[in-house]
Scaffold this motif. Structure first.
Motif, PDB file in Angstrom:
ATOM      1  N   LYS A  49      61.893  29.636  36.237  1.00 45.91           N
ATOM      2  CA  LYS A  49      62.552  30.188  35.055  1.00 45.91           C
ATOM      3  C   LYS A  49      62.365  29.219  33.901  1.00 45.91           C
ATOM      4  CE  LYS A  49      67.068  31.755  33.332  1.00 45.91           C
ATOM      5  NZ  LYS A  49      68.520  31.894  33.637  1.00 45.91           N
ATOM      6  N   TRP A  50      62.127  29.774  32.709  1.00 42.07           N
ATOM      7  CA  TRP A  50      61.981  28.946  31.512  1.00 42.07           C
ATOM      8  C   TRP A  50      62.504  29.722  30.314  1.00 42.07           C
ATOM      9  CZ3 TRP A  50      56.822  27.750  28.595  1.00 42.07           C
ATOM     10  CH2 TRP A  50      57.068  26.787  27.613  1.00 42.07           C
ATOM     11  N   ASP A  51      63.547  29.182  29.692  1.00 41.91           N
ATOM     12  CA  ASP A  51      64.072  29.780  28.475  1.00 41.91           C
ATOM     13  C   ASP A  51      64.552  28.657  27.558  1.00 41.91           C
ATOM     14  OD1 ASP A  51      66.605  28.960  29.424  1.00 41.91           O
ATOM     15  OD2 ASP A  51      66.955  30.892  30.396  1.00 41.91           O
ATOM     16  N   LYS A  52      65.295  29.015  26.526  1.00 42.24           N
ATOM     17  CA  LYS A  52      65.716  28.024  25.539  1.00 42.24           C
ATOM     18  C   LYS A  52      66.704  27.014  26.107  1.00 42.24           C
ATOM     19  CE  LYS A  52      65.014  31.001  21.503  1.00 42.24           C
ATOM     20  NZ  LYS A  52      65.648  31.644  20.327  1.00 42.24           N
ATOM     21  N   GLU A  53      67.362  27.370  27.198  1.00 42.56           N
ATOM     22  CA  GLU A  53      68.395  26.511  27.751  1.00 42.56           C
ATOM     23  C   GLU A  53      67.894  25.605  28.866  1.00 42.56           C
ATOM     24  OE1 GLU A  53      71.499  29.058  29.026  1.00 42.56           O
ATOM     25  OE2 GLU A  53      72.025  29.717  27.001  1.00 42.56           O
ATOM     26  N   GLN A  54      66.919  26.061  29.636  1.00 50.49           N
ATOM     27  CA  GLN A  54      66.541  25.302  30.823  1.00 50.49           C
ATOM     28  C   GLN A  54      65.148  25.668  31.302  1.00 50.49           C
ATOM     29  OE1 GLN A  54      68.998  26.509  34.213  1.00 50.49           O
ATOM     30  NE2 GLN A  54      69.306  28.484  33.239  1.00 50.49           N
ATOM     31  N   LEU A  55      64.586  24.759  32.068  1.00 53.56           N
ATOM     32  CA  LEU A  55      63.354  24.999  32.820  1.00 53.56           C
ATOM     33  C   LEU A  55      63.655  24.694  34.276  1.00 53.56           C
ATOM     34  CD1 LEU A  55      60.222  25.450  33.046  1.00 53.56           C
ATOM     35  CD2 LEU A  55      60.008  22.978  32.762  1.00 53.56           C
ATOM     36  N   ILE A  56      63.386  25.654  35.149  1.00 54.16           N
ATOM     37  CA  ILE A  56      63.619  25.452  36.579  1.00 54.16           C
ATOM     38  C   ILE A  56      62.269  25.397  37.280  1.00 54.16           C
ATOM     39  CG2 ILE A  56      64.671  26.351  38.681  1.00 54.16           C
ATOM     40  CD1 ILE A  56      66.764  27.709  36.973  1.00 54.16           C
ATOM     41  N   LEU A  57      62.011  24.296  37.973  1.00 48.43           N
ATOM     42  CA  LEU A  57      60.789  24.109  38.739  1.00 48.43           C
ATOM     43  C   LEU A  57      61.101  24.234  40.218  1.00 48.43           C
ATOM     44  CD1 LEU A  57      59.339  20.965  36.898  1.00 48.43           C
ATOM     45  CD2 LEU A  57      58.778  23.366  36.484  1.00 48.43           C
ATOM     46  N   GLU A  58      60.285  24.987  40.941  1.00 50.17           N
ATOM     47  CA  GLU A  58      60.433  25.147  42.383  1.00 50.17           C
ATOM     48  C   GLU A  58      59.238  24.542  43.108  1.00 50.17           C
ATOM     49  OE1 GLU A  58      62.994  29.026  43.798  1.00 50.17           O
ATOM     50  OE2 GLU A  58      60.850  29.243  43.487  1.00 50.17           O
ATOM     51  N   GLN A  59      59.495  24.012  44.290  1.00 49.99           N
ATOM     52  CA  GLN A  59      58.422  23.451  45.106  1.00 49.99           C
ATOM     53  C   GLN A  59      57.371  24.520  45.427  1.00 49.99           C
ATOM     54  OE1 GLN A  59      58.719  22.746  49.539  1.00 49.99           O
ATOM     55  NE2 GLN A  59      59.089  20.656  48.809  1.00 49.99           N
ATOM     56  N   HIS A  60      56.101  24.157  45.228  1.00 53.84           N
ATOM     57  CA  HIS A  60      54.973  25.025  45.597  1.00 53.84           C
ATOM     58  C   HIS A  60      54.612  24.709  47.044  1.00 53.84           C
ATOM     59  CE1 HIS A  60      51.366  27.279  45.634  1.00 53.84           C
ATOM     60  NE2 HIS A  60      50.528  26.339  45.260  1.00 53.84           N
ATOM     61  N   ARG A  61      55.045  25.568  47.955  1.00 51.99           N
ATOM     62  CA  ARG A  61      54.953  25.252  49.386  1.00 51.99           C
ATOM     63  C   ARG A  61      53.524  25.311  49.921  1.00 51.99           C
ATOM     64  NH1 ARG A  61      59.963  24.786  51.426  1.00 51.99           N
ATOM     65  NH2 ARG A  61      61.684  25.718  50.246  1.00 51.99           N
ATOM     66  N   GLU A  62      52.620  25.942  49.187  1.00 56.54           N
ATOM     67  CA  GLU A  62      51.235  26.026  49.650  1.00 56.54           C
ATOM     68  C   GLU A  62      50.329  25.071  48.869  1.00 56.54           C
ATOM     69  OE1 GLU A  62      50.108  30.269  51.012  1.00 56.54           O
ATOM     70  OE2 GLU A  62      51.472  30.577  49.333  1.00 56.54           O
ATOM     71  N   TYR A  63      50.911  23.994  48.373  1.00 56.93           N
ATOM     72  CA  TYR A  63      50.159  23.014  47.596  1.00 56.93           C
ATOM     73  C   TYR A  63      49.109  22.329  48.481  1.00 56.93           C
ATOM     74  CZ  TYR A  63      49.244  19.130  44.406  1.00 56.93           C
ATOM     75  OH  TYR A  63      48.645  18.218  43.581  1.00 56.93           O
ATOM     76  N   PHE A  64      47.907  22.132  47.928  1.00 54.57           N
ATOM     77  CA  PHE A  64      46.825  21.566  48.738  1.00 54.57           C
ATOM     78  C   PHE A  64      46.981  20.058  48.932  1.00 54.57           C
ATOM     79  CE2 PHE A  64      45.255  21.003  44.393  1.00 54.57           C
ATOM     80  CZ  PHE A  64      44.684  19.732  44.435  1.00 54.57           C
ATOM     81  N   GLY A  65      47.802  19.403  48.098  1.00 55.88           N
ATOM     82  CA  GLY A  65      48.007  17.960  48.216  1.00 55.88           C
ATOM     83  C   GLY A  65      49.288  17.646  48.953  1.00 55.88           C
ATOM     84  N   VAL A  66      49.856  16.490  48.633  1.00 54.28           N
ATOM     85  CA  VAL A  66      51.115  16.073  49.245  1.00 54.28           C
ATOM     86  C   VAL A  66      52.255  16.862  48.614  1.00 54.28           C
ATOM     87  CG1 VAL A  66      52.688  14.142  49.645  1.00 54.28           C
ATOM     88  CG2 VAL A  66      50.208  13.767  49.675  1.00 54.28           C
ATOM     89  N   ASN A  67      53.031  17.559  49.440  1.00 52.58           N
ATOM     90  CA  ASN A  67      54.097  18.414  48.923  1.00 52.58           C
ATOM     91  C   ASN A  67      55.205  17.608  48.252  1.00 52.58           C
ATOM     92  OD1 ASN A  67      53.135  20.966  49.613  1.00 52.58           O
ATOM     93  ND2 ASN A  67      53.892  20.795  51.710  1.00 52.58           N
ATOM     94  N   ALA A  68      55.846  18.232  47.261  1.00 49.96           N
ATOM     95  CA  ALA A  68      57.003  17.626  46.618  1.00 49.96           C
ATOM     96  C   ALA A  68      58.135  17.481  47.632  1.00 49.96           C
ATOM     97  CB  ALA A  68      57.459  18.489  45.436  1.00 49.96           C
ATOM     98  N   LEU A  69      58.981  16.466  47.462  1.00 51.30           N
ATOM     99  CA  LEU A  69      60.066  16.191  48.396  1.00 51.30           C
ATOM    100  C   LEU A  69      61.375  16.860  47.985  1.00 51.30           C
ATOM    101  CD1 LEU A  69      59.278  12.407  48.932  1.00 51.30           C
ATOM    102  CD2 LEU A  69      58.703  14.308  50.437  1.00 51.30           C
ATOM    103  N   ILE A  70      61.455  17.319  46.740  1.00 55.08           N
ATOM    104  CA  ILE A  70      62.627  18.032  46.239  1.00 55.08           C
ATOM    105  C   ILE A  70      62.267  19.500  46.082  1.00 55.08           C
ATOM    106  CG2 ILE A  70      64.098  18.336  44.204  1.00 55.08           C
ATOM    107  CD1 ILE A  70      64.173  15.352  43.905  1.00 55.08           C
ATOM    108  N   GLU A  71      63.172  20.378  46.494  1.00 52.40           N
ATOM    109  CA  GLU A  71      62.882  21.809  46.472  1.00 52.40           C
ATOM    110  C   GLU A  71      62.967  22.406  45.069  1.00 52.40           C
ATOM    111  OE1 GLU A  71      65.276  23.860  49.271  1.00 52.40           O
ATOM    112  OE2 GLU A  71      64.652  22.625  50.968  1.00 52.40           O
ATOM    113  N   LYS A  72      63.889  21.908  44.256  1.00 55.94           N
ATOM    114  CA  LYS A  72      64.053  22.496  42.932  1.00 55.94           C
ATOM    115  C   LYS A  72      64.513  21.430  41.949  1.00 55.94           C
ATOM    116  CE  LYS A  72      67.387  25.568  41.861  1.00 55.94           C
ATOM    117  NZ  LYS A  72      68.097  26.855  41.792  1.00 55.94           N
ATOM    118  N   ILE A  73      63.950  21.453  40.748  1.00 59.70           N
ATOM    119  CA  ILE A  73      64.368  20.564  39.663  1.00 59.70           C
ATOM    120  C   ILE A  73      64.754  21.435  38.477  1.00 59.70           C
ATOM    121  CG2 ILE A  73      63.666  18.773  38.032  1.00 59.70           C
ATOM    122  CD1 ILE A  73      61.762  17.702  40.111  1.00 59.70           C
ATOM    123  N   THR A  74      65.937  21.198  37.950  1.00 59.74           N
ATOM    124  CA  THR A  74      66.399  21.920  36.774  1.00 59.74           C
ATOM    125  C   THR A  74      66.444  20.954  35.599  1.00 59.74           C
ATOM    126  OG1 THR A  74      67.734  23.442  38.109  1.00 59.74           O
ATOM    127  CG2 THR A  74      68.267  23.274  35.760  1.00 59.74           C
TER     128      THR A  74
END
Length: 542
Positions: A274-299
């Motif tokens: 989600k991305w709007d004027k108030e916030q951007l929410i990033l979710e872990q990309h579970r099919e990433y070809f590299g080393v996966n992120a360790l946090i599931e979601k960053i707001t």
């Protein structure tokens, strides 16, 4: 628990102590709350129902009412923030930080530890993240935007901590004269579930060539981009350029997917939920070809200042760590022919500032892009007596140490007798628009690694040089650069170009950059790289 209730309770706190009973009348409270009697009665009733106050209205004329504030300001903030976090709402939290600052940050830290938001879901909240205007890598040089871009897209090549090239989307590459060949990984899954194609890669690279952006000049030497098979890519340049592979490791050359939702689809360790004027929410990309992120979601909550909770950059505290990064501040001088300010006046100012910077901060003062210092042995330095008005263009500084440095520079220029006028550089991607309006430009920029490439990139696309050069001078400068990199002594030739800029008084290096990082105890894995970025995908919550 509305914002209005918080504001009204805060007004009462300015006049009454906690846990102490007061005899009051409605006339007094009307004045304190600056509202009508009817509204005052409603406010007191609401605060009483929240158990923030005890309110006993008077019975009968001439009698006083009883008012007691039951909780502290911190307790009220904690209740509200905890409630909002559990509902996954952040608008009010952002407003509170803008208004009340430090106490809100403290309450937010404790509330996060207890709320389902973080403990149960392995999520990270970064409050007051700067507003993001774009996540198009071709269009921005803002560090806040590039930090996010680095997390949602990938580049063909990457760099390790020493600046050496490493595989990215391309697993192998080789250069022969003016042709760079790259072999791409197979089956890279994008954020919308399809496989990254060669067409996506070629489309992304062609945008760098043809669309206006901060690094367009670095890609102007591309003659042709073509696929030699489904996974083999060849890039033909006008002439040999040993530095070009490093361009493909720059965050600005990130590969995007062709999509109607431009700026959103990539292959990186995080995808945009989600991305709007108030916030951007990033979710872990579970099919990433590299080393996966360790946090599931960053707001990331957007705010007006660069203050972050849990990841707090450039805000001093007892737990702060200061990291030197490969950036430096500098001035460029614009010798405008239509100005009454003489070249001699600018030259005298240049020489004065070149020495005074060591008196201001000798440890961080630098003499060139190598970020080395050679403190001059100077005794008493007489201040030149200069006459005229001088105009300096600079961004709106939000980082404390840059604000301090800018203030020092303004005072030092003014003490020479010059009348200083400061104009804001609003569009940092187009500093040339200030060429006819300012005599100086103050900028801080990252110097990429390795050092040889960093010098080449800065001489090619730096903000300050775009400002100080006329179109004719820039054309000639680019010719010098192309000639310099066409030999086996490219680095030496580039250093000579920089030395000439220094000798001509066109640019003055000032101070090496730094990053101040404050983190709460539960956030681990924070590392600042030499560009000043913290990789979100390496963070984890203890």
């Amino acid at each position: 628990m509305t914002e209005n209730n918080l504001r009204r309770f805060y007004q009462l706190l300015q006049h009454f102590n906690i846990k102490q009973a007061y005899s009051v009348n409605l006339e007094q409270l009307e004045t304190i709350l600056s509202t009508s009697r009817r509204n005052t009665t409603i406010i007191l009733k609401n605060l009483h129902q929240l158990s923030w106050i005890q309110w006993q209205p008077s019975k009968g004329r001439g009698r006083s009412s009883q008012l007691t504030l039951c909780v502290s300001w911190y307790d009220v903030l904690f209740q509200v923030i905890h409630y909002e976090l559990n509902l996954d709402r952040f608008t009010l939290i952002t407003k509170l930080i803008n208004t009340y600052d430090a106490t809100v940050i403290e309450a937010l830290t404790e509330a996060k530890q207890q709320a389902q938001f973080q403990v149960c879901s392995n999520q990270l909240l970064i409050a007051q993240y700067p507003y993001l205007q774009t996540l198009d890598p071709v269009k921005t040089i803002r560090s806040a935007e590039l930090q996010v871009i680095k997390s949602i897209y990938d580049t063909l090549l990457t760099q390790d901590k020493t600046g050496q090239l490493q595989p990215g989307i391309a697993h192998t590459w080789e250069s022969k004269e003016n042709v760079l060949t790259l072999w791409l990984r197979k089956n890279i899954v994008t954020h919308h579930g399809r496989i990254l194609t060669m067409d996506d890669v070629i489309w992304s690279l062609n945008r760098l060539r043809h669309e206006d952006g901060p690094i367009r000049h670095l890609c102007e030497s591309i003659v042709d981009i073509k696929a030699d098979g489904p996974y083999c890519l060849t890039i033909t340049l006008k002439s040999a350029n040993v530095f070009f592979p490093y361009v493909l490791a720059s965050t600005n050359t990130s590969i995007m997917c062709q999509s109607k939702e431009l700026q959103k689809i990539g292959t990186g360790p995080f995808k945009i939920k989600k991305w709007d004027k108030e916030q951007l929410i990033l979710e872990q990309h579970r099919e990433y070809f590299g080393v996966n992120a360790l946090i599931e979601k960053i707001t990331l909550l957007h705010g007006e200042r660069e203050i972050h909770h849990s990841l707090s950059f450039n805000q001093a505290s007892a737990q702060s760590e200061t990291t030197e990064i490969n950036s430096f501040s500098y001035l460029t001088f614009n010798y405008r022919k239509d100005r009454r300010l003489s070249p001699q006046t600018l030259s005298q100012l240049y020489q004065y500032l070149a020495v005074k910077k060591y008196q201001f901060d000798a440890e961080r003062a630098v003499d060139s892009l190598t970020l080395q210092s050679s403190t001059p042995a100077v005794g008493h330095l007489s201040c030149p007596q200069l006459v005229g008005e001088i105009v300096i263009a600079e961004p709106h500084w939000t980082i404390p140490h840059l604000q301090t440095m800018s203030g020092w520079l303004h005072r030092t220029i003014s003490e020479t007798g010059l009348t200083l006028k400061v104009v804001e550089l609003v569009d940092i991607s187009h500093p040339e628009t200030m060429h006819d309006k300012a005599d100086l430009m103050l900028i801080e920029e990252v110097i990429e690694q390795p050092q040889e490439y960093g010098l080449y990139e800065w001489l090619s696309i730096s903000t300050g040089l775009k400002f100080t050069f006329s179109p004719a001078e820039m054309k000639q400068h680019k010719q010098y650069l192309n000639a310099a990199i066409g030999t086996d002594k490219a680095f030496l030739n580039l250093k000579r170009i920089e030395e000439q800029l220094l000798a001509n008084g066109r640019y003055l290096p000032l101070f090496i950059g730094k990053e101040v990082l404050t983190s709460t105890q539960e956030v681990q894995g924070i590392q600042i790289n030499h560009s000043g970025y913290a990789d979100f995908h390496q963070l984890w919550i203890k």
